[in-house]
Write a protein that holds these residues in place. Structure first.
Motif, PDB file in Angstrom:
ATOM      1  N   TYR A   1       0.864  -1.319   0.140  1.00 10.39           N
ATOM      2  CA  TYR A   1       0.034   0.059   0.066  1.00 10.39           C
ATOM      3  C   TYR A   1       0.892   1.415  -0.078  1.00 10.39           C
ATOM      4  CZ  TYR A   1      -4.324  -2.661   1.087  1.00 10.39           C
ATOM      5  OH  TYR A   1      -5.210  -3.695   1.002  1.00 10.39           O
ATOM      6  N   GLU A   2       2.142   1.105  -0.541  1.00 10.37           N
ATOM      7  CA  GLU A   2       2.907   2.428  -0.139  1.00 10.37           C
ATOM      8  C   GLU A   2       2.701   3.479  -1.185  1.00 10.37           C
ATOM      9  OE1 GLU A   2       7.094   2.037  -1.610  1.00 10.37           O
ATOM     10  OE2 GLU A   2       6.430   0.132  -2.537  1.00 10.37           O
ATOM     11  N   LYS A   3       1.890   3.143  -2.270  1.00 15.13           N
ATOM     12  CA  LYS A   3       1.461   4.058  -3.251  1.00 15.13           C
ATOM     13  C   LYS A   3      -0.111   4.564  -3.131  1.00 15.13           C
ATOM     14  CE  LYS A   3       5.362   3.691  -6.128  1.00 15.13           C
ATOM     15  NZ  LYS A   3       5.868   3.091  -7.660  1.00 15.13           N
ATOM     16  N   GLN A   4      -0.935   4.027  -2.015  1.00 15.82           N
ATOM     17  CA  GLN A   4      -2.198   4.079  -2.225  1.00 15.82           C
ATOM     18  C   GLN A   4      -2.321   5.669  -1.908  1.00 15.82           C
ATOM     19  OE1 GLN A   4      -4.438   1.428  -2.081  1.00 15.82           O
ATOM     20  NE2 GLN A   4      -6.315   2.741  -1.918  1.00 15.82           N
ATOM     21  N   GLU A   5      -3.478   5.967  -2.600  1.00 14.90           N
ATOM     22  CA  GLU A   5      -3.958   7.427  -2.643  1.00 14.90           C
ATOM     23  C   GLU A   5      -4.660   7.393  -1.275  1.00 14.90           C
ATOM     24  OE1 GLU A   5      -7.091  10.388  -4.644  1.00 14.90           O
ATOM     25  OE2 GLU A   5      -6.616   8.628  -5.439  1.00 14.90           O
ATOM     26  N   PRO A   6      -4.134   8.803  -0.431  1.00 12.35           N
ATOM     27  CA  PRO A   6      -4.543   9.153   0.856  1.00 12.35           C
ATOM     28  C   PRO A   6      -5.911   9.450   0.779  1.00 12.35           C
ATOM     29  CG  PRO A   6      -2.396  10.024   0.527  1.00 12.35           C
ATOM     30  CD  PRO A   6      -2.881   9.662  -1.143  1.00 12.35           C
ATOM     31  N   LEU A   7      -6.662   9.073   2.185  1.00  7.95           N
ATOM     32  CA  LEU A   7      -8.129   9.781   2.322  1.00  7.95           C
ATOM     33  C   LEU A   7      -8.063  11.145   2.557  1.00  7.95           C
ATOM     34  CD1 LEU A   7      -9.460   6.892   4.820  1.00  7.95           C
ATOM     35  CD2 LEU A   7      -9.801   7.174   2.253  1.00  7.95           C
ATOM     36  N   THR A   8      -8.919  11.800   2.262  1.00  7.73           N
ATOM     37  CA  THR A   8      -9.198  13.206   2.411  1.00  7.73           C
ATOM     38  C   THR A   8      -9.712  13.503   3.984  1.00  7.73           C
ATOM     39  OG1 THR A   8     -11.459  13.249   2.040  1.00  7.73           O
ATOM     40  CG2 THR A   8     -10.061  13.650   0.085  1.00  7.73           C
ATOM     41  N   GLU A   9      -9.267  14.471   4.570  1.00  6.76           N
ATOM     42  CA  GLU A   9      -9.641  14.900   5.695  1.00  6.76           C
ATOM     43  C   GLU A   9     -11.224  14.702   5.960  1.00  6.76           C
ATOM     44  OE1 GLU A   9      -8.302  18.563   7.327  1.00  6.76           O
ATOM     45  OE2 GLU A   9      -6.286  18.103   6.970  1.00  6.76           O
ATOM     46  N   GLU A  10     -12.070  15.210   5.093  1.00  6.54           N
ATOM     47  CA  GLU A  10     -13.440  15.045   5.206  1.00  6.54           C
ATOM     48  C   GLU A  10     -13.760  13.492   5.358  1.00  6.54           C
ATOM     49  OE1 GLU A  10     -17.560  15.859   2.669  1.00  6.54           O
ATOM     50  OE2 GLU A  10     -16.111  17.520   2.708  1.00  6.54           O
ATOM     51  N   ASP A  11     -13.361  12.587   4.565  1.00  7.77           N
ATOM     52  CA  ASP A  11     -13.341  11.319   4.506  1.00  7.77           C
ATOM     53  C   ASP A  11     -13.215  10.800   5.801  1.00  7.77           C
ATOM     54  OD1 ASP A  11     -14.645  11.163   1.916  1.00  7.77           O
ATOM     55  OD2 ASP A  11     -12.837  10.100   0.985  1.00  7.77           O
ATOM     56  N   ILE A  12     -12.081  11.160   6.351  1.00  8.84           N
ATOM     57  CA  ILE A  12     -11.624  10.522   7.726  1.00  8.84           C
ATOM     58  C   ILE A  12     -12.599  10.980   8.686  1.00  8.84           C
ATOM     59  CG2 ILE A  12      -9.966  10.675   9.557  1.00  8.84           C
ATOM     60  CD1 ILE A  12      -7.987  11.373   7.285  1.00  8.84           C
ATOM     61  N   LEU A  13     -12.977  12.228   8.906  1.00  9.02           N
ATOM     62  CA  LEU A  13     -14.120  13.002   9.667  1.00  9.02           C
ATOM     63  C   LEU A  13     -15.430  12.324   9.472  1.00  9.02           C
ATOM     64  CD1 LEU A  13     -13.114  16.653   9.430  1.00  9.02           C
ATOM     65  CD2 LEU A  13     -12.591  15.154  11.475  1.00  9.02           C
ATOM     66  N   ARG A  14     -15.842  11.989   8.407  1.00 13.59           N
ATOM     67  CA  ARG A  14     -17.011  11.396   7.907  1.00 13.59           C
ATOM     68  C   ARG A  14     -16.972   9.902   8.486  1.00 13.59           C
ATOM     69  NH1 ARG A  14     -21.099  12.721   4.929  1.00 13.59           N
ATOM     70  NH2 ARG A  14     -19.827  14.209   3.811  1.00 13.59           N
ATOM     71  N   THR A  15     -15.866   9.258   8.465  1.00 17.30           N
ATOM     72  CA  THR A  15     -16.005   7.715   9.043  1.00 17.30           C
ATOM     73  C   THR A  15     -15.989   7.730  10.554  1.00 17.30           C
ATOM     74  OG1 THR A  15     -14.395   7.025   7.060  1.00 17.30           O
ATOM     75  CG2 THR A  15     -14.438   5.797   8.952  1.00 17.30           C
ATOM     76  N   VAL A  16     -15.126   8.524  11.202  1.00 21.54           N
ATOM     77  CA  VAL A  16     -15.322   8.814  12.715  1.00 21.54           C
ATOM     78  C   VAL A  16     -16.638   9.090  13.203  1.00 21.54           C
ATOM     79  CG1 VAL A  16     -12.920   8.843  12.848  1.00 21.54           C
ATOM     80  CG2 VAL A  16     -14.200  10.911  13.131  1.00 21.54           C
ATOM     81  N   ALA A  17     -17.260   9.860  12.528  1.00 21.82           N
ATOM     82  CA  ALA A  17     -18.719  10.407  12.870  1.00 21.82           C
ATOM     83  C   ALA A  17     -19.745   9.192  12.742  1.00 21.82           C
ATOM     84  CB  ALA A  17     -19.027  11.605  12.113  1.00 21.82           C
ATOM     85  N   ILE A  18     -19.425   8.506  11.654  1.00 22.98           N
ATOM     86  CA  ILE A  18     -20.357   7.192  11.366  1.00 22.98           C
ATOM     87  C   ILE A  18     -20.240   6.351  12.496  1.00 22.98           C
ATOM     88  CG2 ILE A  18     -20.516   5.319   9.793  1.00 22.98           C
ATOM     89  CD1 ILE A  18     -20.118   7.108   7.477  1.00 22.98           C
ATOM     90  N   PHE A  19     -18.902   6.127  12.899  1.00 22.45           N
ATOM     91  CA  PHE A  19     -18.665   5.049  13.911  1.00 22.45           C
ATOM     92  C   PHE A  19     -19.208   5.526  15.129  1.00 22.45           C
ATOM     93  CE2 PHE A  19     -16.073   2.921  11.004  1.00 22.45           C
ATOM     94  CZ  PHE A  19     -15.728   1.848  11.609  1.00 22.45           C
ATOM     95  N   ARG A  20     -19.515   6.716  15.291  1.00 22.10           N
ATOM     96  CA  ARG A  20     -20.078   7.280  16.702  1.00 22.10           C
ATOM     97  C   ARG A  20     -21.505   6.960  16.820  1.00 22.10           C
ATOM     98  NH1 ARG A  20     -19.065   6.748  21.065  1.00 22.10           N
ATOM     99  NH2 ARG A  20     -17.081   7.887  21.134  1.00 22.10           N
TER     100      ARG A  20
END
Length: 319
Positions: free
Chosen positions: A241-260
């Motif tokens: 995964y060394e060249k995997q495209e990074p997630l955007t900040e919004e995607d990360i924030l959306r994910t943690v909110a969904i988990f909550r």
């Protein structure tokens, strides 16, 4: 469209989302509204406390498993330092340092499918930490153990076991072939049967779909785990995964909110990836997160304990 703030109030009053519910609205909800709702759930159901955990890499490298994300896998060519199980004095000294700085939970993490011949060393280390650092809650992360090994760790003072499911059941074979999703579920249930609490989460940003992330969130809710670490993939050179495209900040924030929303009373713990955000990832703790890993990290960059304590004080969050 689902009103996510109204849904947050329903969850606070006792509603729980189920796998059969239509969760597609999470993907189109306005991000600031979703964050606000997640933060309200966190505040009302978990309070204004944050759980800090520190870890030590007790045995590094040459892991037999082929997890594509991991720097310690013997199947990849990374620059990870390799060493055998640390001596007990080194581990206890590190635990004391973290206890003195205000951390209240500590874990030894080892590379490998299981502890193998190092099981007795690990048990002795936990016994020594338990005696020297009475304020520390002890966690353990040692792969796929037997019932007897779980019972032995519990007797040594361990109260929580860590075993990430990593992703959805559907996606798991895409990231690991040397053990199965079912192996992970079996060991999580076994740890719970012997009286250990469980810390289990996964990694986002490995090419999984949103449906995979939501599936993982529901699986963890169904397992009733206490702590859910969410890691953002680190693109480590030498891994697939060394060249995997990074997630955007919004995607990360959306994910943690969904988990909550799906796990309203759990410790939703941001682990690897917090360094991607400014100010120690403060915005994550305004989006449903109420736990984190702090101090010396396993294989990636993290925040210092002092920086975290100052940030939480500024946010009126107690440790």
């Amino acid at each position: 469209m689902t009103d996510v703030l109204a849904l947050a109030e329903e969850i606070i009053k006792g509603r729980r989302l189920k796998r059969e519910d239509d969760a597609s609205f999470f993907l189109t909800a306005e991000i600031t509204e979703l964050q606000k709702g997640a933060d309200k759930i966190r505040e009302k159901l978990c309070g204004n406390q944050v759980d800090l955990c520190s870890i030590i890499n007790g045995r590094s490298g040459r892991c037999s498993e082929d997890c594509k994300f991991c720097a310690q896998s013997g199947h990849h060519c990374t620059s990870i330092e390799e060493y055998p199980f640390l001596d007990i004095e080194t581990i206890v000294s590190d635990a004391k340092k973290h206890e003195e700085k205000g951390v209240r939970r500590y874990s030894i993490v080892t590379a490998g499918r299981s502890l193998g011949k190092d099981y007795e060393k690990a048990k002795e280390a936990y016994q020594a930490i338990h005696q020297a650092c009475p304020k520390l809650g002890l966690c353990a992360s040692h792969g796929l153990l037997s019932r007897e090994e779980f019972e032995g760790l519990k007797a040594a003072g361990v109260t929580r076991y860590h075993a990430n499911i990593e992703t959805s059941r559907r996606n798991f074979p895409n990231i690991c072939t040397t053990h199965t999703y079912g192996d992970k579920i079996e060991k999580i249930k076994l740890a719970k049967e012997v009286g250990l609490r469980v810390c289990s989460g996964g990694i986002i940003g490995m090419g999984e779909t949103w449906e995979d992330r939501i599936d993982m969130a529901f699986s963890l809710a169904e397992l009733e785990v206490d702590s859910i670490p969410i890691n953002v993939l680190s693109q480590i050179p030498g891994t697939p995964y060394e060249k995997q495209e990074p997630l955007t900040e919004e995607d990360i924030l959306r994910t943690v909110a969904i988990f909550r929303y799906i796990n309203p009373t759990a410790l939703v713990r941001i682990a690897a990836g917090r360094f991607r955000f400014p100010d120690g990832g403060r915005v994550l703790f305004e989006s449903g997160i109420n736990a984190t890993i702090t101090g010396d990290m396993l294989t990636t960059v993290g925040n210092t304990i002092e920086e975290d304590l100052k940030m939480f004080a500024d946010m009126n969050l107690s440790v």
